[in-house]
Design a protein around this motif. Structure first.
Motif, mmCIF file in Angstrom:
data_model
loop_
_atom_site.group_PDB
_atom_site.id
_atom_site.type_symbol
_atom_site.label_atom_id
_atom_site.label_comp_id
_atom_site.label_asym_id
_atom_site.label_seq_id
_atom_site.Cartn_x
_atom_site.Cartn_y
_atom_site.Cartn_z
ATOM 1 N N PRO A 29 -8.280 -4.856 15.760
ATOM 2 C CA PRO A 29 -8.394 -6.422 16.269
ATOM 3 C C PRO A 29 -7.951 -7.312 15.115
ATOM 4 C CG PRO A 29 -11.106 -5.157 16.411
ATOM 5 C CD PRO A 29 -9.325 -3.824 16.255
ATOM 6 N N ARG A 30 -7.481 -8.019 15.193
ATOM 7 C CA ARG A 30 -7.904 -9.481 13.714
ATOM 8 C C ARG A 30 -9.303 -10.205 14.694
ATOM 9 N NH1 ARG A 30 -4.025 -14.645 11.754
ATOM 10 N NH2 ARG A 30 -5.845 -15.214 10.301
ATOM 11 N N LEU A 31 -9.897 -9.942 13.413
ATOM 12 C CA LEU A 31 -11.391 -10.175 13.829
ATOM 13 C C LEU A 31 -11.568 -12.493 13.965
ATOM 14 C CD1 LEU A 31 -13.250 -8.065 11.388
ATOM 15 C CD2 LEU A 31 -12.475 -7.746 14.125
ATOM 16 N N PHE A 32 -12.538 -11.962 14.572
ATOM 17 C CA PHE A 32 -12.911 -13.997 14.651
ATOM 18 C C PHE A 32 -13.581 -14.332 13.541
ATOM 19 C CE2 PHE A 32 -15.561 -17.603 15.218
ATOM 20 C CZ PHE A 32 -14.853 -18.066 16.140
ATOM 21 N N ARG A 59 -20.214 -1.191 11.202
ATOM 22 C CA ARG A 59 -21.211 -2.562 11.323
ATOM 23 C C ARG A 59 -20.656 -3.219 10.249
ATOM 24 N NH1 ARG A 59 -26.995 -3.305 12.464
ATOM 25 N NH2 ARG A 59 -27.279 -0.968 13.279
ATOM 26 N N LEU A 60 -20.482 -4.347 10.596
ATOM 27 C CA LEU A 60 -19.440 -5.404 10.172
ATOM 28 C C LEU A 60 -20.415 -6.295 9.222
ATOM 29 C CD1 LEU A 60 -16.696 -5.865 12.206
ATOM 30 C CD2 LEU A 60 -16.171 -4.352 10.773
ATOM 31 N N ALA A 61 -19.924 -7.125 7.656
ATOM 32 C CA ALA A 61 -20.977 -7.681 7.026
ATOM 33 C C ALA A 61 -20.021 -9.053 7.107
ATOM 34 C CB ALA A 61 -21.909 -7.369 5.680
ATOM 35 N N LYS A 62 -20.270 -10.054 7.412
ATOM 36 C CA LYS A 62 -20.367 -11.784 7.623
ATOM 37 C C LYS A 62 -19.684 -12.113 6.095
ATOM 38 C CE LYS A 62 -21.832 -12.135 11.967
ATOM 39 N NZ LYS A 62 -22.650 -13.374 13.073
ATOM 40 N N SER A 105 -16.267 -14.678 19.483
ATOM 41 C CA SER A 105 -15.324 -14.218 20.410
ATOM 42 C C SER A 105 -15.500 -12.828 19.710
ATOM 43 C CB SER A 105 -14.028 -13.861 20.775
ATOM 44 O OG SER A 105 -13.389 -14.054 19.692
ATOM 45 N N LEU A 106 -15.012 -11.665 19.683
ATOM 46 C CA LEU A 106 -14.847 -10.718 18.461
ATOM 47 C C LEU A 106 -13.822 -10.200 17.810
ATOM 48 C CD1 LEU A 106 -15.736 -7.733 16.915
ATOM 49 C CD2 LEU A 106 -14.666 -5.982 18.678
#
Length: 360
Positions: free
Chosen positions: A213-216, A236-239, A247-248
């Motif tokens: 996915p292309r992330l939000f 775990r994705l660090a913002k 949404s994701l």
């Protein structure tokens, strides 16, 4: 043979049959999964189809198999640029330029990235720009192709519904869970971009699973990590920013996301609900304040006084209070352990009353 399929794929690419080229390269990869050229060339075909997330995954795999292949770096950078991942694209172009220092296309792309990073938007191409000729991947002449007419709209291929996935978030990170049971760790590959997540689960004897996915929102790839557990893959994705993801995956929307100002140390999980939300921290503080300010009379005030003493007392004082109260049938309450610790505390009834032992 993989080489025969690769030859047919190149012919399909020259004839602008990009979907057929991708299919043929995919068949060749099944036969020869360690061939970096196949992944690199399929990446270029995916770029032509505007399947940019697939192209990033293919180029990343080619780079993993052969870190000295400049084509893979160019194609990853090109796909990332199309996804507006300018910093990630620039990193790929800079790495590729070190492998092919005399190739000016890398320099041109790096300048484009710098411009887009500075102004935050795609460069506008002039109407009289000369189109680039299509060249077969792997050709010895003009080995690396520049992709023109880049669109800001991204077309992503849906992930196969082989494994279910879900996500939840905290102010500082998004946790993506892919429910894949009993998957060997070496069968899982995860790559990150500024706003891209690419997951591949390739178990021998089974069809590969891809989730790209292309992330939000943007993430910090260096701080991201994943774990392969017995029942799932947890990512775990660090913002990059403490914003709420609605949404994701990325959506073209003008909605403004809210800034998260709550400290990560004190924030409690929030769950969707149709009922009005309550600030439980505020209510708890209010109850404690009311208890502290409560005005009591008579026995209630006395009981509260003793409770406060017991709450703030040391261990010896608490033992003395418990022993004296129990042994005296509730008529004596002492806080001196030295006085009551070595003897039985006799009851002292109020004036006009007498102690009576109950028979059981």
């Amino acid at each position: 043979m993989a080489s025969d399929l690769a030859t047919k794929a190149k012919e399909a690419f020259i004839d602008d049959h990009f979907e057929l080229a991708v299919d043929l390269y995919s068949q060749a990869i099944v036969i020869d999964p360690q061939n970096p050229e196949l992944f690199s060339d399929r990446a270029q075909a995916n770029i032509k189809l505007k399947n940019f997330t697939d192209a990033v995954a293919d180029a990343s795999k080619a780079m993993e198999l052969d870190p000295s292949n400049p084509k893979a770096y160019l194609r990853k950078g090109t796909a990332c640029f199309s996804l507006e991942e300018y910093q990630t694209a620039k990193t790929a172009f800079e790495a590729g330029s070190k492998l092919a220092p005399g190739y000016t296309r890398f320099t041109d792309w790096i300048k484009k990235c710098d411009k887009c990073i500075e102004i935050g938007e795609l460069p506008t191409q002039s109407s009289d720009a000369t189109p680039t000729n299509v060249v077969a991947p792997g050709s010895t002449t003009n080995d690396v192709e520049e992709v023109m007419n880049i669109s800001s709209e991204v077309i992503t291929t849906p992930a196969k519904p082989k494994y279910r996935h879900e996500f939840y978030q905290k102010p500082e990170e998004v946790v993506v869970t892919i429910f894949a049971k009993g998957i060997p760790a070496n069968s899982v590959s995860v790559n990150y971009g500024e706003q891209i997540l690419s997951v591949t689960i390739d178990v021998p004897g089974e069809d590969p699973y891809t989730f790209q996915p292309r992330l939000f929102g943007k993430i910090v790839p260096a701080k991201c990590r994943y774990d392969v557990l017995s029942t799932k893959v947890e990512i775990r994705l660090a913002k990059a920013e403490s914003i709420h993801w609605t949404s994701l995956e990325f959506v073209n929307s003008s909605l403004v996301v809210r800034q998260s100002n709550v400290s990560t140390a004190t924030q409690r999980p929030s769950y969707p609900s149709s009922k009005p939300t309550k600030d439980w921290d505020k209510l708890e503080a209010q109850v404690k304040r009311e208890e502290k300010d409560e005005k009591l009379d008579g026995d209630a005030a006395l009981n509260k006084f003793f409770r406060d003493i017991y709450k703030d007392a040391d261990d010896d004082t608490r033992r003395a209070m418990r022993k004296s109260f129990v042994e005296s049938s509730g008529t004596v309450l002492s806080t001196n352990w030295k006085e009551v610790g070595s003897k039985v505390v006799e009851g002292t009834p109020p004036d006009g009353m007498e102690m009576k032992k109950w028979e059981y």
